[in-house]
Design a protein around this motif. Structure first.
Motif, PDB file in Angstrom:
ATOM      1  N   PRO A  66     -36.688  -3.477  41.028  1.00 44.95           N
ATOM      2  CA  PRO A  66     -36.962  -2.467  42.102  1.00 44.95           C
ATOM      3  C   PRO A  66     -35.140  -2.015  42.422  1.00 44.95           C
ATOM      4  O   PRO A  66     -34.374  -2.693  42.352  1.00 44.95           O
ATOM      5  CB  PRO A  66     -36.887  -3.533  42.624  1.00 44.95           C
ATOM      6  CG  PRO A  66     -37.518  -4.844  42.139  1.00 44.95           C
ATOM      7  CD  PRO A  66     -36.892  -4.390  40.563  1.00 44.95           C
ATOM      8  N   ALA A  67     -35.790  -0.453  43.116  1.00 46.48           N
ATOM      9  CA  ALA A  67     -34.055   0.195  43.316  1.00 46.48           C
ATOM     10  C   ALA A  67     -33.656   0.681  44.738  1.00 46.48           C
ATOM     11  O   ALA A  67     -32.599   0.569  45.109  1.00 46.48           O
ATOM     12  CB  ALA A  67     -34.306   0.794  42.402  1.00 46.48           C
ATOM     13  N   GLY A  68     -35.547   0.677  45.147  1.00 45.51           N
ATOM     14  CA  GLY A  68     -34.506   1.024  47.119  1.00 45.51           C
ATOM     15  C   GLY A  68     -36.595   0.915  47.784  1.00 45.51           C
ATOM     16  O   GLY A  68     -36.821   0.249  47.337  1.00 45.51           O
ATOM     17  N   LEU A 116     -35.209   6.667  53.577  1.00 42.79           N
ATOM     18  CA  LEU A 116     -35.179   5.748  52.569  1.00 42.79           C
ATOM     19  C   LEU A 116     -33.819   5.200  52.197  1.00 42.79           C
ATOM     20  O   LEU A 116     -32.894   5.933  52.680  1.00 42.79           O
ATOM     21  CB  LEU A 116     -35.611   7.587  50.915  1.00 42.79           C
ATOM     22  CG  LEU A 116     -35.074   6.904  49.959  1.00 42.79           C
ATOM     23  CD1 LEU A 116     -36.213   8.040  48.667  1.00 42.79           C
ATOM     24  CD2 LEU A 116     -33.801   7.531  48.979  1.00 42.79           C
ATOM     25  N   PHE A 117     -33.398   4.484  51.394  1.00 43.46           N
ATOM     26  CA  PHE A 117     -32.218   4.030  51.330  1.00 43.46           C
ATOM     27  C   PHE A 117     -32.223   3.087  49.708  1.00 43.46           C
ATOM     28  O   PHE A 117     -33.106   2.988  49.153  1.00 43.46           O
ATOM     29  CB  PHE A 117     -31.544   3.201  51.940  1.00 43.46           C
ATOM     30  CG  PHE A 117     -32.342   1.271  52.241  1.00 43.46           C
ATOM     31  CD1 PHE A 117     -32.348   0.447  50.993  1.00 43.46           C
ATOM     32  CD2 PHE A 117     -32.885   1.499  53.362  1.00 43.46           C
ATOM     33  CE1 PHE A 117     -33.132  -0.356  51.194  1.00 43.46           C
ATOM     34  CE2 PHE A 117     -33.580   0.343  53.782  1.00 43.46           C
ATOM     35  CZ  PHE A 117     -33.263  -0.680  51.840  1.00 43.46           C
ATOM     36  N   ILE A 118     -30.697   3.758  48.621  1.00 47.50           N
ATOM     37  CA  ILE A 118     -30.787   3.084  47.636  1.00 47.50           C
ATOM     38  C   ILE A 118     -30.354   1.280  47.771  1.00 47.50           C
ATOM     39  O   ILE A 118     -29.354   1.071  48.510  1.00 47.50           O
ATOM     40  CB  ILE A 118     -29.728   3.228  46.547  1.00 47.50           C
ATOM     41  CG1 ILE A 118     -30.105   4.943  46.231  1.00 47.50           C
ATOM     42  CG2 ILE A 118     -29.973   2.423  45.484  1.00 47.50           C
ATOM     43  CD1 ILE A 118     -31.794   4.799  45.720  1.00 47.50           C
ATOM     44  N   GLY A 119     -31.111   0.496  47.039  1.00 45.63           N
ATOM     45  CA  GLY A 119     -30.631  -0.687  47.024  1.00 45.63           C
ATOM     46  C   GLY A 119     -30.145  -1.879  46.584  1.00 45.63           C
ATOM     47  O   GLY A 119     -28.496  -2.027  47.205  1.00 45.63           O
ATOM     48  N   ASP A 120     -30.295  -1.525  45.495  1.00 45.56           N
ATOM     49  CA  ASP A 120     -29.163  -1.291  43.989  1.00 45.56           C
ATOM     50  C   ASP A 120     -28.057  -0.427  44.640  1.00 45.56           C
ATOM     51  O   ASP A 120     -28.029   0.151  44.155  1.00 45.56           O
ATOM     52  CB  ASP A 120     -30.451  -1.288  43.106  1.00 45.56           C
ATOM     53  CG  ASP A 120     -29.365  -2.412  41.533  1.00 45.56           C
ATOM     54  OD1 ASP A 120     -27.738  -2.324  42.570  1.00 45.56           O
ATOM     55  OD2 ASP A 120     -29.863  -2.460  40.907  1.00 45.56           O
ATOM     56  N   ALA A 121     -27.114  -1.326  45.320  1.00 40.53           N
ATOM     57  CA  ALA A 121     -25.735  -0.293  44.900  1.00 40.53           C
ATOM     58  C   ALA A 121     -24.848  -0.291  43.731  1.00 40.53           C
ATOM     59  O   ALA A 121     -24.427   1.133  43.684  1.00 40.53           O
ATOM     60  CB  ALA A 121     -24.438  -1.356  45.455  1.00 40.53           C
ATOM     61  N   VAL A 123     -30.529   8.524  41.736  1.00 44.05           N
ATOM     62  CA  VAL A 123     -32.069   8.181  41.798  1.00 44.05           C
ATOM     63  C   VAL A 123     -32.306   8.565  43.026  1.00 44.05           C
ATOM     64  O   VAL A 123     -34.250   9.092  43.349  1.00 44.05           O
ATOM     65  CB  VAL A 123     -31.580   6.382  41.289  1.00 44.05           C
ATOM     66  CG1 VAL A 123     -33.183   5.618  42.127  1.00 44.05           C
ATOM     67  CG2 VAL A 123     -31.398   5.996  40.456  1.00 44.05           C
ATOM     68  N   GLY A 124     -31.735   8.145  43.765  1.00 44.70           N
ATOM     69  CA  GLY A 124     -32.109   9.255  45.288  1.00 44.70           C
ATOM     70  C   GLY A 124     -32.986  10.115  45.680  1.00 44.70           C
ATOM     71  O   GLY A 124     -33.823  10.402  46.440  1.00 44.70           O
ATOM     72  N   THR A 125     -32.207  11.042  45.851  1.00 46.86           N
ATOM     73  CA  THR A 125     -32.682  12.053  45.265  1.00 46.86           C
ATOM     74  C   THR A 125     -34.185  12.827  44.139  1.00 46.86           C
ATOM     75  O   THR A 125     -34.651  13.076  44.971  1.00 46.86           O
ATOM     76  CB  THR A 125     -31.978  13.368  44.676  1.00 46.86           C
ATOM     77  OG1 THR A 125     -30.604  13.202  44.824  1.00 46.86           O
ATOM     78  CG2 THR A 125     -32.481  14.572  44.009  1.00 46.86           C
ATOM     79  N   GLU A 126     -34.420  11.805  43.106  1.00 39.78           N
ATOM     80  CA  GLU A 126     -35.417  11.809  42.553  1.00 39.78           C
ATOM     81  C   GLU A 126     -36.326  11.182  43.121  1.00 39.78           C
ATOM     82  O   GLU A 126     -37.555  11.682  43.184  1.00 39.78           O
ATOM     83  CB  GLU A 126     -35.246  11.282  40.995  1.00 39.78           C
ATOM     84  CG  GLU A 126     -36.577  11.405  40.343  1.00 39.78           C
ATOM     85  CD  GLU A 126     -36.528  12.536  40.045  1.00 39.78           C
ATOM     86  OE1 GLU A 126     -38.207  12.728  39.712  1.00 39.78           O
ATOM     87  OE2 GLU A 126     -36.272  13.700  40.019  1.00 39.78           O
ATOM     88  N   ALA A 133     -23.079  12.298  51.258  1.00 42.14           N
ATOM     89  CA  ALA A 133     -23.406  11.733  49.969  1.00 42.14           C
ATOM     90  C   ALA A 133     -25.251  12.200  50.680  1.00 42.14           C
ATOM     91  O   ALA A 133     -25.673  12.168  49.096  1.00 42.14           O
ATOM     92  CB  ALA A 133     -23.585  10.097  49.735  1.00 42.14           C
ATOM     93  N   ALA A 134     -26.006  11.389  52.014  1.00 42.83           N
ATOM     94  CA  ALA A 134     -27.211  11.465  51.499  1.00 42.83           C
ATOM     95  C   ALA A 134     -27.352  13.132  51.917  1.00 42.83           C
ATOM     96  O   ALA A 134     -28.810  12.650  51.611  1.00 42.83           O
ATOM     97  CB  ALA A 134     -27.347  10.328  53.053  1.00 42.83           C
ATOM     98  N   VAL A 135     -26.415  13.827  52.366  1.00 45.95           N
ATOM     99  CA  VAL A 135     -26.733  15.063  53.090  1.00 45.95           C
ATOM    100  C   VAL A 135     -26.856  15.788  51.794  1.00 45.95           C
ATOM    101  O   VAL A 135     -27.934  16.509  52.013  1.00 45.95           O
ATOM    102  CB  VAL A 135     -25.965  15.814  53.829  1.00 45.95           C
ATOM    103  CG1 VAL A 135     -25.926  16.750  54.134  1.00 45.95           C
ATOM    104  CG2 VAL A 135     -25.880  14.682  55.286  1.00 45.95           C
ATOM    105  N   ARG A 136     -26.283  15.251  51.297  1.00 48.34           N
ATOM    106  CA  ARG A 136     -26.303  15.801  49.727  1.00 48.34           C
ATOM    107  C   ARG A 136     -26.913  16.195  48.847  1.00 48.34           C
ATOM    108  O   ARG A 136     -27.672  16.669  47.777  1.00 48.34           O
ATOM    109  CB  ARG A 136     -24.866  15.674  48.625  1.00 48.34           C
ATOM    110  CG  ARG A 136     -25.255  16.343  47.012  1.00 48.34           C
ATOM    111  CD  ARG A 136     -25.187  18.016  47.658  1.00 48.34           C
ATOM    112  NE  ARG A 136     -24.818  18.072  46.258  1.00 48.34           N
ATOM    113  CZ  ARG A 136     -25.589  19.806  45.992  1.00 48.34           C
ATOM    114  NH1 ARG A 136     -26.645  20.680  46.912  1.00 48.34           N
ATOM    115  NH2 ARG A 136     -25.182  20.265  44.729  1.00 48.34           N
ATOM    116  N   CYS A 137     -27.535  14.545  48.370  1.00 53.05           N
ATOM    117  CA  CYS A 137     -28.974  14.129  48.167  1.00 53.05           C
ATOM    118  C   CYS A 137     -30.249  14.639  48.848  1.00 53.05           C
ATOM    119  O   CYS A 137     -31.037  15.080  47.640  1.00 53.05           O
ATOM    120  CB  CYS A 137     -29.033  12.495  48.517  1.00 53.05           C
ATOM    121  SG  CYS A 137     -30.674  12.006  48.042  1.00 53.05           S
TER     122      CYS A 137
END
Length: 170
Positions: free
Chosen positions: A62-64, A94-99, A106-109, A136-140
């Motif tokens: 699990p990642a997000g 969307l969010f990445i849960g695993d820091a 991973v978020g981009t993909e 970081a989210a804007v760039r993703c």
């Protein structure tokens, strides 16, 4: 490798862990919403007709979390889901849960894959609304093929859109 599975009530503990994490709390939720309330909001998508929630995995772990719902005119005009656009406009959160996976692409993909799946099902426009201060989210989102919109939204959010004919770039 990323895979998706539908959110279930059994994910409450995992969501609470993630939504209690500083890197998620900083950007997720509304006006000081507690992690518990954010989990309750997410679990409302289990079996819902108006949206979907998924846990996404990275190499089987699990990642997000990702949720999507169709935009409609019932939303306030400065809400990222307000629809002046044609039927088939959706918003993704969307969010990445695993820091440990932050900054790894991973978020981009995951965002790219969700969009492609939505377009295959007939979506006309997909929107995201990262906080303007969350570079970081804007760039993703940019790397997943989203471009800024001229529409204004409240709460310091940056509305970004993608259409099926836009090729994502890395």
């Amino acid at each position: 490798m990323i895979s998706f599975r539908p959110l279930t009530d059994n994910d409450a503990g995992l969501l609470l862990l993630w939504m209690s994490s500083p890197h998620v709390q900083q950007w997720w939720g509304h006006d000081g919403q507690s992690a518990e309330d954010a989990v309750e909001d997410a679990l409302a998508y289990v079996g819902a007709a108006n949206g979907t929630g998924y846990i996404f995995n990275w190499h089987g772990q699990p990642a997000g979390y990702v949720q999507s719902y169709e935009c409609c005119p019932d939303h306030e005009a400065d809400d990222p889901c307000y629809a002046e656009t044609p039927r088939g406009t959706f918003l993704i959160d969307l969010f990445i849960g695993d820091a440990s996976l932050l900054g790894e692409g991973v978020g981009t993909e995951a965002l790219r894959m969700v969009c492609e799946g939505m377009f295959k099902k007939g979506a006309q426009v997909v929107r995201v609304a990262p906080h303007t201060a969350n570079a970081a989210a804007v760039r993703c989102c940019e790397k997943a093929g989203f471009t800024p919109s001229d529409a204004s939204v409240s709460g310091g959010l940056r509305l970004m859109c993608r259409t099926p004919d836009v090729a994502a770039f890395a």
